[in-house]
Design an enzyme around this catalytic site. Structure first.
Site, PDB file in Angstrom:
ATOM      1  CG  HIS A 199      -1.059   8.927   3.343  1.00 43.03           C
ATOM      2  ND1 HIS A 199      -1.211   7.577   3.595  1.00 43.03           N
ATOM      3  CD2 HIS A 199      -0.710   9.466   4.529  1.00 43.03           C
ATOM      4  CE1 HIS A 199      -0.951   7.317   4.863  1.00 43.03           C
ATOM      5  NE2 HIS A 199      -0.646   8.454   5.462  1.00 43.03           N
ATOM      6  CD  GLU A 226      -5.015   7.796   9.661  1.00 42.74           C
ATOM      7  OE1 GLU A 226      -4.516   8.860  10.062  1.00 42.74           O
ATOM      8  OE2 GLU A 226      -4.681   6.678  10.115  1.00 42.74           O
ATOM      9  NE  ARG A 248      -3.399   2.475   2.586  1.00 40.81           N
ATOM     10  CZ  ARG A 248      -3.302   3.357   3.579  1.00 40.81           C
ATOM     11  NH1 ARG A 248      -2.587   3.089   4.655  1.00 40.81           N
ATOM     12  NH2 ARG A 248      -3.940   4.515   3.506  1.00 40.81           N
ATOM     13  CD  GLU A 294      -1.674   4.074   7.997  1.00 42.97           C
ATOM     14  OE1 GLU A 294      -1.436   4.511   9.138  1.00 42.97           O
ATOM     15  OE2 GLU A 294      -1.830   4.805   7.008  1.00 42.97           O
ATOM     16  CG  ASN A 328      -5.194   3.467   8.586  1.00 40.63           C
ATOM     17  OD1 ASN A 328      -5.249   2.487   7.834  1.00 40.63           O
ATOM     18  ND2 ASN A 328      -4.778   4.654   8.176  1.00 40.63           N
ATOM     19  CE1 TYR A 351      -0.064   2.729  13.420  1.00 36.91           C
ATOM     20  CE2 TYR A 351      -2.022   3.862  12.615  1.00 36.91           C
ATOM     21  CZ  TYR A 351      -0.767   3.322  12.396  1.00 36.91           C
ATOM     22  OH  TYR A 351      -0.215   3.382  11.140  1.00 36.91           O
TER      23      TYR A 351
HETATM   24  C1  FCB Z   1      -1.429   7.279  10.605  1.00 39.92           C
HETATM   25  C2  FCB Z   1      -0.960   7.787   9.256  1.00 39.92           C
HETATM   26  C3  FCB Z   1       0.379   7.259   8.832  1.00 39.92           C
HETATM   27  C4  FCB Z   1       1.339   7.190   9.988  1.00 39.92           C
HETATM   28  C5  FCB Z   1       0.722   6.477  11.151  1.00 39.92           C
HETATM   29  C6  FCB Z   1       1.633   6.317  12.345  1.00 39.92           C
HETATM   30  O1  FCB Z   1      -2.336   8.158  11.151  1.00 39.92           O
HETATM   31  O2  FCB Z   1      -1.895   7.456   8.273  1.00 39.92           O
HETATM   32  O3  FCB Z   1       0.848   8.061   7.778  1.00 39.92           O
HETATM   33  O4  FCB Z   1       1.782   8.446  10.305  1.00 39.92           O
HETATM   34  O5  FCB Z   1      -0.428   7.142  11.571  1.00 39.92           O
END
Ligand code: FCB
Length: 440
Positions: A121, A166, A77, A345, A292, A294
């Site tokens: 992006h 995002e 990607r 992500e 995405n 985290y």
């Molecule tokens: C996301 C972004 C990516 C990177 C990660 C850690 O929000 O899409 O570009 O910065 O965080």
């Protein structure tokens, strides 16, 4: 030991973004983007760095594809830089910029790696920002034209297309908090931008389909979910409110065709201008949804718990909580009629050290990935249709306002020499892909 096997066609990959890795910021006719302007403005990036060179991927893409082959990636990607294709955002084309993406895609195809392309992006052409950027509705039309141009050029080889990465970060970090380009702090602008990103998404979906109806088109959202800290009804109610406020702003228009009722209350005078027909345009059927993920939010009736006692945290200050990913996937799957999901992500920044043997032993990143893979597999067994997974990131890279201080790569980059070294997590990931199985 438990073995978690994945479906045979599961798309294992890694992700990057143009501004974070390409460098060559003004080479071969590329125009200036808002991230070029922002990083060149003193005081904006924590280590005073810029993406001028970054990982120099523009010149080293062949080596980087060789690395992807060593890892056994099935998909990659990446995002295209709008100002490489169209230096001023519209009008005059830059043939060398388009040639670069042609060569990149050809090389990926030759390596049998599925290209998964993101059109935006975050690197808006500065020339369009000078006309008001995403606050100006004309930018939506420019974006749709740019999408059509890229599809005409690459649509014979690239099957997976993402409009935006995002949108909430674009709107809020860039236009409300001012921590990202273009660095504005204006709630009215930010929410108009948010709406225009949705309009631009809708126009681009139409343009992409008109140019080539056989493609898979989607969008990527960053979702955190909102876990209640206990079963106490007050905490559960607070978590539901937090969910509405943080997660529905784009899911609702995209998959229900209207903004959540809370938006009207919360935004008040900052509610954006919405034209007739916008909501139908935004809610067109999609082929993919990128998630995405985290970290999560943990909510009580008294507010967020942060930090969470006893939890592990990454260098970004984000709590590590893999089971929250399974809960999130189940929740969106229940509340919306979604297309197939790709984890677009997921990854973690930790302080890496190069050991005497030249290797990078990064057990915390490895465990982070392992636990998130397992929770995704469990969500799939719960009934969520997840088709692929992109680790963030292939390479250590320019982490926006944090510059080069946060390393997310499964491959280390020595920024002095541009040498790449696969970290332990990368070697482990290669085994996962080869066996299509995660061992617990
Ligand atoms: C996301 C972004 C990516 C990177 C990660 C850690 O929000 O899409 O570009 O910065 O965080």
């Amino acid at each position: 030991m438990t073995l978690h096997s994945f479906p045979h066609n599961f798309l294992w990959g890694a992700a990057t973004a143009s501004y974070q890795i390409e460098g060559a910021w003004n080479e071969d006719g590329k125009g200036e983007s808002i991230w070029d302007r922002f990083s060149h403005t003193p005081g904006k990036i924590s280590d005073n760095s810029t993406g001028d060179v970054a990982c120099d991927h523009y010149h080293r893409y062949q080596d980087d594809i060789a690395l992807m082959r060593r890892l056994g990636l099935k998909a990659y990607r990446f995002s295209t830089s709008w100002t490489r294709a169209l230096p001023l955002g519209r009008g005059r084309l830059n043939p060398s910029g388009l040639d670069f993406y042609d060569r990149l895609v050809d090389a990926l195809c030759a390596a049998n790696i599925e290209p998964f392309l993101t059109l935006y992006h975050w690197d808006l052409p500065q020339a369009l920002q000078d006309e008001g950027g995403w606050e100006n509705r004309n930018t939506c039309h420019a974006f749709a034209d740019y999408a059509a141009l890229l599809v005409k050029r690459l649509g014979d080889r690239v099957k997976y297309w993402t409009t935006f990465n995002e949108p909430s970060v674009v709107a809020l970090d860039g236009n409300l908090m001012g921590e990202h380009a273009p660095g504005l702090q204006d709630p009215r602008v930010a929410f108009q931008v948010a709406h225009h990103l949705m309009v631009a998404h809708g126009l681009a979906v139409q343009a992409i389909r008109a140019a080539n109806p056989s493609l898979e088109v989607g969008i990527v959202l960053n979702l955190w979910g909102a876990d209640a800290a206990s079963e106490d009804p007050a905490d559960v109610a607070a978590a539901n409110v937090a969910w509405e406020r943080s997660e529905t702003h784009f899911l609702d228009p995209l998959f229900k065709g209207h903004y959540a009722p809370y938006a009207y209350e919360l935004l008040g005078d900052n509610m954006p201008k919405i034209q007739d027909g916008d909501m139908a345009l935004i809610a067109q059927k999609l082929d993919t949804l990128g998630v995405n993920f985290y970290s999560r939010n943990l909510i009580t009736a008294d507010g967020n718990i942060d930090p969470v006692p006893g939890s592990e945290y990454t260098e970004m200050g984000w709590e590590v909580c893999a089971p929250a990913l399974r809960r999130l996937l189940n929740r969106i799957n229940k509340e919306y009629r979604l297309p197939p999901i790709y984890i677009t992500e997921n990854g973690a920044a930790f302080k890496d050290e190069v050991s005497a043997d030249g290797k990078i032993h990064d057990p915390r990143r490895l465990d982070y990935l392992k636990n998130h893979f397992i929770q995704t597999r469990l969500a799939m067994q719960d009934g969520v249709d997840v088709r692929g997974y992109f680790v963030w990131s292939l390479l250590d890279n320019f982490e926006w306002g944090h510059g080069f201080t946060k390393r997310f790569g499964i491959v280390r980059v020595d920024y002095e020499t541009q040498q790449r070294t696969i970290k332990d997590s990368g070697e482990w990931y290669a085994d996962v892909i080869k066996n299509n199985t995660v061992m617990e």
